[in-house]
Design an enzyme around this catalytic site. Structure first.
Site, mmCIF file in Angstrom:
data_model
loop_
_atom_site.group_PDB
_atom_site.id
_atom_site.type_symbol
_atom_site.label_atom_id
_atom_site.label_comp_id
_atom_site.label_asym_id
_atom_site.label_seq_id
_atom_site.Cartn_x
_atom_site.Cartn_y
_atom_site.Cartn_z
ATOM 1 N N ASP A 25 0.729 -1.018 0.046
ATOM 2 C CA ASP A 25 0.153 0.116 -0.084
ATOM 3 C C ASP A 25 0.951 0.982 -0.082
ATOM 4 O O ASP A 25 1.585 1.517 0.978
ATOM 5 C CB ASP A 25 -0.814 0.014 1.218
ATOM 6 C CG ASP A 25 -1.608 1.012 1.498
ATOM 7 O OD1 ASP A 25 -1.598 2.017 0.496
ATOM 8 O OD2 ASP A 25 -2.397 1.264 2.415
ATOM 9 N N LYS A 86 3.318 10.957 -3.578
ATOM 10 C CA LYS A 86 2.352 10.308 -4.263
ATOM 11 C C LYS A 86 1.350 11.605 -5.090
ATOM 12 O O LYS A 86 0.657 11.266 -6.143
ATOM 13 C CB LYS A 86 1.429 9.448 -3.400
ATOM 14 C CG LYS A 86 0.301 8.761 -4.169
ATOM 15 C CD LYS A 86 -0.406 7.787 -3.007
ATOM 16 C CE LYS A 86 -1.369 6.915 -3.686
ATOM 17 N NZ LYS A 86 -2.114 6.379 -2.372
ATOM 18 N N GLU A 185 -7.231 0.796 -4.891
ATOM 19 C CA GLU A 185 -7.273 0.690 -3.235
ATOM 20 C C GLU A 185 -8.691 0.174 -2.969
ATOM 21 O O GLU A 185 -8.631 -0.703 -1.893
ATOM 22 C CB GLU A 185 -7.005 2.083 -2.717
ATOM 23 C CG GLU A 185 -5.412 2.296 -2.773
ATOM 24 C CD GLU A 185 -5.012 3.815 -2.593
ATOM 25 O OE1 GLU A 185 -5.882 4.583 -2.248
ATOM 26 O OE2 GLU A 185 -3.937 4.043 -2.924
ATOM 27 N N ASP A 207 -13.151 5.810 2.890
ATOM 28 C CA ASP A 207 -11.582 5.915 3.199
ATOM 29 C C ASP A 207 -11.469 7.266 3.583
ATOM 30 O O ASP A 207 -11.261 8.118 3.073
ATOM 31 C CB ASP A 207 -10.787 5.589 2.152
ATOM 32 C CG ASP A 207 -9.542 5.618 2.096
ATOM 33 O OD1 ASP A 207 -8.763 6.138 3.197
ATOM 34 O OD2 ASP A 207 -8.641 5.197 1.300
#
Lengths: 624, 107
Positions: A25, A86, A185, A207
């Site tokens: 992850d 990211k 994800e 999330d």
């Protein structure tokens, strides 16, 4: 001697041929690595017992430092310490402007489309920084498993586009890893709960991290998860909860807005501790050292905290409602809600999410680890450690892929939500007589007009033999591999000339843009169709005009007298004008029909003349 | 003829079987391969084969085929850690020689 794990029946590996695999992850703030051992998927800790690796990389003259140490140095050495990389991966220089204000780094001016950050170790790209994080995680996995990894599964946000996915894969390759595949994800989170083995149905993945919120609606259909809609807020997370609580403490303790940054930092820490404590107990004591000396002591109970953070949670619920509307689903149709991200530990979040969806959210798996665990389960299957009847989970492409056709229209070749890997071909032809080249423009998106979609690549197929319009056969093949990367090839079938492109676009889309693209395709469905029909008729009119012109040039003088020719040319002119000025398809269609009627006699004469020519020199009985 | 489990190994196997949700027990075996001739097999068991021998130790069913039992008699299965790595270990009194890594052996 070597330490062994229990394999599935019949799946014992030969010595030294263990199919070791890991799921990674790769997060904005923290990253994790997980693996399956003796049938159990777990995240792997480092020597100090820490599972989370802060996604922070520091470049020093002596070398590269990753994780906690790098994070600790962020304040003193901000230019060489890179966090949240990211947000940059797969983005072009032009994208930086939209992100620029928030980034403390200095970028190197280069001609390359890929931005590079200036560090003491030289310029580095987002791909290189990500590779450093991956290397550390892979080394931890190899140490833990006692051997080299055969491959990894890396998770990416569902809204990542081709450029961001490709860049993530490049980072893995740079780290010396074999990527089995990239996995969305939310899909990984659903896999961790085994939803892929359940009945077909619709699931939501909620999330809520420290600084971002994502909601995804997934549909499980024949063992495939399709992403129906994604939404969220890229600037809302648990940090905002802390801020709300910190402000309450300031109010209670009489601390003004002019407090020092150190005090504010410590108040944020106190707020976070209080929030975490209230997930277990009903009240918590808070002590704060006041700036002028002395101390403030107070008590925060859960009800008060809930009142403080509830408006923020309501915002996430509104985003859920919007996303459900995009997916065309009612809350009651959602079977399971998977909770991901540390902030979903807050009880009030669970309560309100449960209320909204009318179902108890799934919280059994640590919300910080659930994505990595899902990735590990998938990596285990892909490495071949499971019997063959265990179905391989497939993924789908998030946006349709197609090419531009005449008039700026999009011909979709691979529709959105097609499972990958996939290869689809379609035949196209030339528009003009003697056309020897064709420009292929690859686009991504749901709208009918090229201008409203995203351009991915352009290339040209040359060397088409000259033929009349519509005679050439050009096959365009789109293939998307298991990671969602696209290869487009065009081939002229009579000669076999080929041209192709590997799509590796240099510019990324933001999350909002992807969500916006999907939403606008729904909102504009009606007008898009109208625009498409209009353009189609315009193209048809242009084709008719072109054909008639070429006919007149060939035999107009021979078959028509001056008055007739004038009549035909006037009709031609009328159609052209109508096609240029009309705003609806029907008017043009009628004008085309009108022209065809006017020219009927001419077409008839041409046919007779052609037949005469064809028959000339032949006897009638030859045709019987 | 007996094969035993250490306390740690039995604990782990129970946990793994429980997590898996199905399976009768664990299979211990040997197969011919590897650099020193024989290699260990360690697998979950869903169905028994005809030549299987079923034993039980500390509440865990141990399944061994008759041929493997010859090479494994007296073995204790243990569970341990080496740094970050952890897993099962065969303490097999029949082994005369093993390869450097210990994944295969001769008797």
């Amino acid at each position: 001697m070597a330490l062994l794990q229990i394999a599935e029946p019949g799946q014992s590996a030969a010595p030294h041929e263990h199919k070791l695999a890991a799921g990674i992850d790769l997060g904005t703030t923290n990253s994790l690595v997980a693996t399956v051992r003796s049938g159990v998927a777990e995240t792997l800790p480092d020597e100090e017992g820490r599972h989370l690796l802060p996604s922070v990389v520091r470049y020093t003259p002596e070398g590269v430092v990753v994780g906690e140490e790098a994070k600790a140095a962020a304040a003193e050495d901000p230019h060489n310490t890179i966090a949240s990389v990211k947000r940059l991966i797969g983005r072009g220089v032009s994208d930086l402007k939209t992100l620029g204000d928030r980034l403390p780094y200095e970028f190197v001016d280069t001609d390359s489309a890929v931005p590079r950050i200036k560090t003491v170790a030289g310029p580095v790209s987002a791909v290189e920084v990500s590779a450093e994080i991956l290397k550390v995680l892979a080394a931890r996995a190899e140490k833990t498993l006692g051997g080299p990894l055969t491959g990894v599964v890396i998770t990416v946000p569902a809204y990542f586009d081709d450029a961001q996915r490709q860049a993530t894969k490049d980072a893995a390759r740079l780290a010396g890893l074999n990527v089995f595949r990239l996995l969305n994800e939310p899909t990984a989170a659903a896999v961790a709960y085994g939803l892929d083995r359940g009945a077909e149905g619709i699931h939501a993945v909620y999330d809520l991290g420290g600084g971002t919120f994502d909601i995804s609606i997934l549909r499980l259909n024949k063992g495939v998860f399709e992403v129906m809609a994604t939404g969220g807020d890229s600037a809302l997370g648990g940090d905002d909860f802390d801020r709300a609580i910190a402000e309450w403490i300031m109010q209670q303790a009489g601390i003004g807005g002019d407090a020092s940054p150190q005090l504010l930092r410590s108040l944020m820490d106190k707020a976070r501790e209080a929030k975490e404590a209230l997930a277990q107990q009903d009240t918590v004591e808070i002590e704060v050292a006041l700036p002028g000396g002395g101390q403030w002591k107070g008590q925060l109970d859960r009800a008060t905290m809930n009142r403080l953070i509830e408006p923020l949670i309501r915002k996430t619920i509104s985003a859920c409602r919007r996303t459900l509307r995009d997916a065309g689903v009612r809350p009651a149709e959602i079977e399971d809600v998977v909770m991901v991200g540390g902030s979903t530990r807050t009880l009030r979040v669970r309560e309100l999410v449960g209320e909204f969806f009318g179902t108890e959210p799934l919280v059994d798996i640590d919300p910080d680890k659930v994505v990595a665990i899902g990735a590990a389960l998938q990596a285990d299957v892909l490495a071949g450690n499971k019997p063959e009847d265990e179905m391989l989970l497939l993924d789908v492409i998030p946006l349709s892929l197609g090419i531009e056709t005449m008039g700026g229209l999009v011909e979709k070749i691979v529709p959105r939500n097609t499972t990958i890997p996939v290869a689809r071909a379609q035949e196209f032809t030339t528009f003009k007589d003697g056309q020897t080249a064709m420009a292929i423009h690859v686009v991504q998106g749901e709208r009918e007009l090229v201008a409203d979609n995203r351009s991915l690549a352009r290339f040209e197929l040359r060397g088409i033999p000259p033929m009349v319009a519509g005679a050439a056969r050009i096959r365009v093949t789109f293939s998307v591999d298991a990671d969602g990367l696209l290869h487009v090839e065009a081939e002229e079938l009579s000669t076999g000339v080929k041209a192709s492109v590997e799509v590796k676009p240099s510019y990324g889309l933001t999350d909002e843009e992807i969500a916006g693209m999907l939403q606008s395709s729904i909102e504009h469905a009606g007008e898009d169709m109208a625009a498409r029909r209009l353009t189609e008729q315009k193209v048809e009119a242009a084709r008719v005009v072109e054909a008639l012109r070429s006919a007149l040039a060939t035999d107009g003088d021979e078959l028509l007298d001056a008055a007739e020719r004038q009549r035909v040319e006037r009709a031609l002119h009328d159609l052209q004008q109508t096609a240029d000025s009309a705003s609806d398809a029907e008017t043009i269609k009628q004008a085309i029909e009108q022209l065809e009627k006017t020219c009927e006699f001419y077409v008839e004469r041409r046919m007779n003349s052609n037949i005469r020519k064809a028959m000339a020199g032949h006897k009638v009985d030859e045709f019987e | 003829m007996a094969i035993t489990l250490s306390e740690a190994a039995a604990d782990r196997i129970r946990k793994f079987l429980d997590n898996r949700g199905s399976g009768i027990g664990v299979r211990l075996g040997v197969k011919t391969s590897g650099c020193s001739g024989l290699a260990y097999v360690l697998e979950f068991v869903d169905e028994l084969n005809e030549d299987d021998v079923v034993m039980e130790d500390k509440g865990v069913k141990i399944i061994v085929d008759k041929k493997s039992l010859v090479y494994l008699d007296g073995t204790e299965l243990d569970y341990g850690k080496e740094g970050l790595n952890e897993g099962f270990k065969f303490n097999n009194p029949n082994v005369k020689d093993e390869c450097g890594c210990g994944e295969s052996f001769t008797v």
